[in-house]
Design an enzyme around this catalytic site. Sequence first.
Site: not given
Length: 496
Positions: A245, A279
């Site tokens: 990720e 993010c």
Amino acid sequence: MNAPADASTPASNTASAADNTAAGPDDAGAPASTAIHDLAPTLDRLRTGWLTHRPSIAQRREDLARLRRCFKDRIEEMAAAISADFGHRSREESLIADGMTVLAEIDHLRRHLRAWTRPRRVAAGWRLWPARAQLRHQPLGVIGVVAPWNYPINLALVPLATAIAAGNHVFLKPSEITPRTSAFLADLLAQVFPPERVAVAQGGAEVGQAFCALPFDHLVFTGSTVTGRKVAEAAARNLTPVTLELGGKSPAIVCADYPVDAAAARLATGKWFNAGQTCIAPDYVLIDRPRRFALVQALREQVTQRYGTVGADGDLAWIVNQQQFARLRDYLDDAAARGTEIIPLAETRGETGRLLPPTVLLDPPPEATVMQEEIFGPLLPVLCYDSLDEALAIVARQPRPLALYPFSHDRRALDRILGTVVAGGVTVNGTLLHFTATGLPFGGVGASGMGAYHARAGFDAMGHRMPVLWQPRWALSDRLKPPYTSIAGLLKLLLR
């Protein structure tokens, strides 16, 4: 929701264990580092425990229930630890991002666990009739989890809970950038799980590098793209499958038909939650040229409504440490030197520590650092376009993003955007919320990640869907043997 330059990962050259004190806590707040020579024996202990006692479905459900109960009881302690590590972060933001999301994911896992573990019938094909086929879920063994600092509980406990639901044991490496929170995690997990089921490794880059080189059955890493490549290389030596990720520059595209005020409100939530240290925060916004100043004004009004004059004790989170703060200041200086108009959206009051006010950068050039690197802070580039084609071309110049945020009520425009941009995930006419949808997988694509977790996607990734063919008394293989002249008719049938 990963963090760049996570010092808990291998070969990071942009942060170090020294950043622990810069993040706010004193030396007493940092947990003792795990000795590197203890990592492999700990993995062996976890694997031996799994081989001798694989968790039943009932055990997994009880484990998740106990984790939820203990976590819920200590959720205020969690929020205090995170705030201490950041220097200051709103209690409410921690309860939403690191509390609510974990509880919701555990609930979803427990609700669907029995159904997901049932063998699933699939077609065997008429050529194998009357055989039947199925997929059976098999746990993998020991899952490694490397968690970042920006959402240090969410991004540790969600993959951990998923791995537990899938029938595995877990070895967790939290970030040393948030040492009080890492210590909280270690204590919480020791309260819930015996040491042969879940273990926690503490330490900086050297520990992280050795951790990722262990022969896990699966490794989940959340962090920067640069470090993710190093993690993938380390895992590849053991042929360890990985879920990465990562990050990237997630665009928001505001189409000409979408109201500016509504777009500004939703962009403000996505960009300044946790001071942009997310993010999937919008990394830059594309808006039709005639409305660029209207958007800037609407964003300013949102900041005023939400934060007023920005102070160290308000709802805007601090930047996690001095190194990250200096990086963001460098981005501003670089953009200003290239002629970019810098527009602060709030005034500050009193001592601000590592508080950085929400700031718009109007039309920075492509070569500006702020347009080359993931921002991970409260700086928002606003770029103008004259046509949707031009906006899509700007997005296409960047690697594939982790998130995409198109704003439009025009279905044709939305279909055009969704059919052109390949992104990890999308929230239409909003930001961030696809991450919290319990039924959707979460992951990146290309430079923004590999694989996905959350819900069924994570459950499947942390297990093996073992194909099984059940052969009846009569089998096709009984006929497919020499002399082949005797099966000419059957072969003709099979090849039709």
